[in-house]
Design an enzyme around this catalytic site. Structure first.
Site, PDB file in Angstrom:
ATOM      1  N   LEU A  69       0.872  -1.262   0.002  1.00 60.52           N
ATOM      2  CA  LEU A  69       0.064   0.017   0.070  1.00 60.52           C
ATOM      3  C   LEU A  69       0.952   1.401  -0.156  1.00 60.52           C
ATOM      4  O   LEU A  69       0.415   2.093  -0.505  1.00 60.52           O
ATOM      5  CB  LEU A  69      -1.026  -0.054   1.374  1.00 60.52           C
ATOM      6  CG  LEU A  69      -1.977  -1.059   1.267  1.00 60.52           C
ATOM      7  CD1 LEU A  69      -2.572  -1.093   2.609  1.00 60.52           C
ATOM      8  CD2 LEU A  69      -2.836  -0.975   0.273  1.00 60.52           C
ATOM      9  N   GLY A  70       2.130   1.249   0.679  1.00 60.48           N
ATOM     10  CA  GLY A  70       2.888   2.328   0.678  1.00 60.48           C
ATOM     11  C   GLY A  70       4.058   2.018   1.450  1.00 60.48           C
ATOM     12  O   GLY A  70       4.346   1.006   2.185  1.00 60.48           O
ATOM     13  N   PHE A 115       9.917   4.444   8.404  1.00 62.47           N
ATOM     14  CA  PHE A 115      10.549   3.255   9.070  1.00 62.47           C
ATOM     15  C   PHE A 115      10.097   1.946   8.660  1.00 62.47           C
ATOM     16  O   PHE A 115      10.409   0.903   9.172  1.00 62.47           O
ATOM     17  CB  PHE A 115       9.991   3.282  10.629  1.00 62.47           C
ATOM     18  CG  PHE A 115      10.534   4.441  11.310  1.00 62.47           C
ATOM     19  CD1 PHE A 115       9.724   5.471  11.636  1.00 62.47           C
ATOM     20  CD2 PHE A 115      12.006   4.737  11.690  1.00 62.47           C
ATOM     21  CE1 PHE A 115      10.151   6.489  12.373  1.00 62.47           C
ATOM     22  CE2 PHE A 115      12.510   5.837  12.315  1.00 62.47           C
ATOM     23  CZ  PHE A 115      11.604   6.717  12.426  1.00 62.47           C
ATOM     24  N   GLY A 116       9.419   1.909   7.432  1.00 62.93           N
ATOM     25  CA  GLY A 116       8.932   0.469   7.006  1.00 62.93           C
ATOM     26  C   GLY A 116       7.772   0.380   5.962  1.00 62.93           C
ATOM     27  O   GLY A 116       7.749   1.692   5.220  1.00 62.93           O
ATOM     28  N   VAL A 137       3.866  -0.829   4.306  1.00 61.37           N
ATOM     29  CA  VAL A 137       2.296  -1.099   4.689  1.00 61.37           C
ATOM     30  C   VAL A 137       1.869  -2.166   3.556  1.00 61.37           C
ATOM     31  O   VAL A 137       1.862  -1.661   2.534  1.00 61.37           O
ATOM     32  CB  VAL A 137       1.482   0.013   4.853  1.00 61.37           C
ATOM     33  CG1 VAL A 137       0.179  -0.052   5.468  1.00 61.37           C
ATOM     34  CG2 VAL A 137       2.080   1.167   6.068  1.00 61.37           C
ATOM     35  N   LYS A 153       1.597  -3.097   8.937  1.00 61.18           N
ATOM     36  CA  LYS A 153       2.738  -2.126   9.041  1.00 61.18           C
ATOM     37  C   LYS A 153       3.880  -2.784   9.530  1.00 61.18           C
ATOM     38  O   LYS A 153       3.981  -3.140  10.564  1.00 61.18           O
ATOM     39  CB  LYS A 153       2.435  -0.861   9.692  1.00 61.18           C
ATOM     40  CG  LYS A 153       3.618   0.240   9.373  1.00 61.18           C
ATOM     41  CD  LYS A 153       3.121   1.257  10.296  1.00 61.18           C
ATOM     42  CE  LYS A 153       4.224   2.281  10.407  1.00 61.18           C
ATOM     43  NZ  LYS A 153       3.810   3.753  10.852  1.00 61.18           N
ATOM     44  N   ASP A 206       3.674  14.543  13.395  1.00 63.60           N
ATOM     45  CA  ASP A 206       3.897  14.571  11.821  1.00 63.60           C
ATOM     46  C   ASP A 206       2.582  14.461  11.005  1.00 63.60           C
ATOM     47  O   ASP A 206       2.491  13.674  10.279  1.00 63.60           O
ATOM     48  CB  ASP A 206       4.624  13.331  11.843  1.00 63.60           C
ATOM     49  CG  ASP A 206       5.591  13.293  10.581  1.00 63.60           C
ATOM     50  OD1 ASP A 206       5.649  14.460   9.906  1.00 63.60           O
ATOM     51  OD2 ASP A 206       5.822  12.163  10.148  1.00 63.60           O
TER      52      ASP A 206
END
Length: 884
Positions: free
Chosen positions: A590-591, A595-596, A598, A612, A707
């Site tokens: 998905l994106g 940090f990682g 999804v 995630k 954020d």
């Protein structure tokens, strides 16, 4: 003799009588007529003046007046020398706002009519069709609307017809193609649609057709019959078919711009034979494929070749060197390899999949001044020959796989103003020769493996405005002189061995200067210290290894995947997550975030989830995982992302979250196919405000998201917004209103006090929310390249409010649809209120910002007023229904 004199005298008397009786009345009558016609022209101009509502420079207000009766001396007015009638009316670049009155049609001797770059609006009066002497009409960059009037076809002497940059809609009327003298047809940047009429072939002397930035869907084959055509602009339309082959029959064509369409297929190999005079060829942003035409390089006159963002493949033939006149070349987003001509001025191969090393011939382009090979897969090292590019001003090699040391010869590029080698694998020191680049304004060497100290010579770069050395392995003292006093911690983050001023968030530098005797003593003790360190290290490694093995054994005995103990979470194993996401397959991606990544997954019971996965190789990933688990496990709100489970192993960390079917707000904002009107955007902003209100005021301690940005606002199947990604969130202790952090948020969205001093507070979230609101309604990112120096998104929006030009900054699609014209006033009022609200959220001093409780109340008030005004407009515009 006497008789002759008598006859001569009689003849002279008769001639004098004839002159007095015939010509003198004619002269008197003509003089009166001329005076009458001048009065007519004056009345027409004064009528125009009365229809002008804004004259910012007071030009017409002071100059066009009855006290100055000689209208031929009025600003913008030119009269004919013989008959003293107005022949030219040019009010361009005066910033005027108003409409065109019908009286202007009385300027019957007018030859040129120019109103370029003003804000005239409304529709054009049909009385302008009386201006039969007109040869040039230019209404470029105004706000005229409606369809293009067919009466323009009556202006039989018209040679230049320019309606560039208005809001005309519909199709081109066929009557325009009766203008047999027309040479220039410029209808760019309107809202025209349909097909380009085939009747265009009737314009036998037409030289320039400019129809770009409209919505035309077809280029007729008959356009190829235009032998005298020199310019053809049909860029940024909706043309989907292959290029009509007839286009290549225009032997006199010098400019062909078809970029920004959906053209596909390939184009003829013998293009130069058909277009021997071609100088500019722009086919960028289409879907052309296959190899480049082999004979393209035989176009001797070609000055500009732009083929960016297509699907061309294969190599760039060595024969490109035949293009001795070429001044611009772009092949962005293709898959090309090969050699280049040494005559280039602009070289842009950015955003492709080029995988080769940089060829040695690249450095022979000694005349290139714009050099962009960013965002490819180029590898190898930079050659010292890079210093041959003596006139280069802009160089961008970022986001590749370049390695090795940065050549010192880069310091010989004395005209360089911008240099980026970011996101590569360069190593070694920053060359001290960079200190010679006195004109450098931007320098980005971030995300490499550069080491050693920052050269003090860089203090001489007094013009340097932007510097980024972050994410390297630099060490030693950060210079303080020259431009360095203006840079913040953002320029040096993630260089663990740097030291310097406290404002840069690095430790202070220690005084390591040793006296000679001390240095001698230290060296004599090394033979005892080193063995001791080695022995201690061996024992420490052994102890840590035993501890890790013991811990791992306990974990493996306990379970395959330990799920953090939260009684409301369902237990999900690592194996189940693997199966749910097809082994974390790219098709489920998905994106990706800081940090990682999804992935979309479907659990065994059929439940769709978002998984995630944290990349534990990244610094801060462990802490981010723990922060999100801690935060999300304790909060519940309709507009916050819901956590289903946290899966934690020594080498695997994952969050299982609710799946959001409509993706992120960012995706919707920048998707060309999404329907995203004012009310939908307003509803989403209300949802986000409610989420932040809960985080700041609805929980036992305040939670600061830190954020907030469009990519962290997710939309479910009902388009309800959910705030997500709490990886750097902060919990404020009881009674605390702020804290400090070293963690960076996203540039453009974080509050000034966060970026400069690391101060985290709820007011920082309010600032970010204000920026998100502006972006949502302007469709303009705060990091857009147009925002430089003092200009930023906030200032841009603020300027629009002061000049009452809100329509110029909001997303054009919010005001463009004809079906919603009756809501125009309500929309403008609503959008103005929203922008004022956003500015109130994002003022510089934190204590002057509104809080989220106030923000929710204000947004709801704006929404209610908009719905009420829209309903009233709909009622007023409802057609009358008569009783039978």
């Amino acid at each position: 003799m006497a008789r002759t004199r008598f006859l001569l005298s009689t003849t002279l008397l008769l001639l004098l009588f004839q002159y007095c009786c015939v010509y003198i009345p004619i002269l008197i009558t003509g003089s009166v007529a001329a005076q009458t016609n001048i009065s007519t022209d004056q009345s027409a101009l004064l009528a125009l003046k009365s229809h002008i509502t804004i004259d910012p420079q007071n030009i017409l207000t002071t100059n066009w007046s009855t006290s100055n009766s000689d209208i031929c001396n009025w600003v913008g007015v030119t009269c004919g020398a013989r008959h003293l009638r107005v022949t030219t009316l040019n009010l361009s670049y005066m910033g005027l706002t108003g409409t065109i009155p019908s009286h202007l049609g009385n300027l019957s001797f007018l030859v040129q009519l120019e109103f370029r770059n003003n804000s005239f609006g409304g529709t054009l009066p049909p009385e302008l069709s009386n201006l039969r002497r007109l040869k040039l009409i230019s209404f470029e960059f105004n706000d005229f609307e409606g369809t293009i009037p067919s009466w323009f076809g009556l202006l039989s002497k018209l040679q230049t017809f320019n309606l560039y940059g208005n809001q005309f809609s519909g199709s081109i009327p066929n009557a325009i193609f009766n203008l047999s003298a027309l040479q220039v047809l410029n209808l760019r940047s309107n809202q025209l649609s349909g097909t380009i009429p085939r009747e265009i072939e009737r314009l036998t002397v037409l030289q320039e057709i400019l129809l770009g930035n409209n919505n035309f869907k077809e280029i007729p084959n008959l356009i190829g019959s235009k032998d005298g055509m020199e310019w053809l602009y049909v860029q940024a339309n909706a043309v989907t078919d292959p290029i009509p082959l007839a286009v290549f029959n225009m032997s006199s064509l010098t400019i062909l711009a078809l970029n920004g369409n959906n053209l596909s297929g390939s184009f003829p190999d013998n293009i130069c034979q058909h277009l021997p005079s071609i100088q500019v060829l722009n086919l960028a942003h289409n879907q052309f494929d296959g190899p480049l035409p082999h004979k393209l390089w035989q176009c001797k006159e070609l000055l500009s070749l732009v083929l960016d963002y297509n699907n061309f493949n294969g190599s760039i033939p060595r024969s490109i060197g035949n293009l001795t006149q070429l001044t611009r070349l772009g092949f962005s987003n293709n898959t090309l390899t090969g050699n280049l001509s040494a005559n280039l001025r602009i070289l842009s191969l950015a955003f492709n999949s080029l995988t080769s090393t940089l060829p040695s011939t690249l450095w022979e382009l000694e005349q290139v001044w714009f050099f962009n090979l960013s965002s490819n897969l180029l590898n190898g090292s930079l050659s010292e020959d890079i210093g041959k590019l003596k006139v280069v001003s802009y160089m961008d090699l970022s986001s590749n796989n370049l390695s090795g040391v940065i050549p010192s010869s880069v310091g010989d590029l004395l005209d360089l103003t911008s240099l980026s080698l970011a996101d590569n694998n360069c190593e070694g020191p920053i060359p001290s020769s960079f200190g010679k680049l006195k004109g450098l304004i931007r320098l980005d060497l971030s995300k490499n493996s550069l080491s050693e100290a920052i050269p003090k010579s860089l203090e001489a770069l007094l013009n340097l405005k932007y510097l980024n050395f972050s994410f390297n392995q630099l060490r030693g003292e950060i210079p303080e002189g020259g431009p360095f006093k203006n840079f913040s911690a953002l320029s040096f983050v993630s260089n663990k061995a740097l030291c310097g001023a406290a404002r840069l968030h690095v430790p202070p530098c220690k005084n390591n200067t040793l006296q000679p005797n001390s240095r001698k003593a230290s060296s004599s003790n090394l033979k005892y210290i080193i063995p001791a360190i080695i022995i201690a290290t061996i024992f420490l490694v052994a102890f840590v290894s035993i501890f890790i093995l013991h811990r791992k054994r306990k974990v493996e005995v306990a379970t395959e995947a330990t799920v953090l103990s939260q009684h409301l979470w369902r237990r999900v194993s690592r194996l189940e997550l693997l199966r749910a996401t097809n082994g974390f397959n790219d098709s489920n991606l998905l994106g990706s975030g800081g940090f990682g990544s999804v992935f979309k997954g479907t659990l065994s019971d059929g439940m769709d989830v978002a998984v995630k996965i944290f990349d534990l190789q990244l610094e801060g990933a462990f802490k981010s995982f723990e922060r999100e688990c801690e935060t999300l496990s304790n909060i519940r709100h309709r507009n916050l992302i819901k956590i289903i489970s946290c899966c934690s192993q020594l080498d695997f960390k994952a969050l299982v979250l609710n799946y959001m079917a409509n993706g992120s707000l960012e995706k919707w904002l920048y998707s060309q196919n999404s329907s995203f009107n004012t009310l939908k955007r307003l509803n989403i902003m209300v949802d986000v405000a409610l989420a932040l209100e809960y985080l700041h005021h609805g929980y036992s301690v305040s939670i600061v998201h830190c954020d907030l940005k469009p990519s962290n606002i997710l939309l479910d199947e009902d388009m309800v917004a959910h705030v997500a990604d709490f990886g750097i969130a902060k919990l404020l202790g009881f009674g605390d209103s702020m804290t400090r952090t070293m963690t960076l948020a996203t540039v453009g969205y974080m509050a000034p006090e966060y970026g400069m001093d690391g101060i985290v507070s709820t007011q920082g979230d309010v600032y970010s929310f204000g920026i998100v609101v502006m972006e949502t309604f302007t469709k303009m990112k705060p990091t857009n390249e147009m925002f430089v120096e003092e200009m930023n998104l906030k200032q841009w929006v603020a300027n629009s409010l002061s000049s009452e030009a809100i329509a110029e900054v909001v997303d054009a699609t919010l005001l463009a649809t004809q079906e919603e014209d009756h809501d125009y006033v309500a929309k403008i009022d609503c959008l103005s209120s929203i922008m004022r609200f956003a500015l109130a959220c994002s003022v510089e001093p934190p204590d002057e910002r509104i809080n989220m409780k106030e923000a929710v109340a204000m947004l709801k008030k704006i929404k209610m007023k908009f719905l009420k005004d829209a309903a009233r407009s709909a009622q007023l515009n409802r057609p009358l229904v008569h009783a039978p």
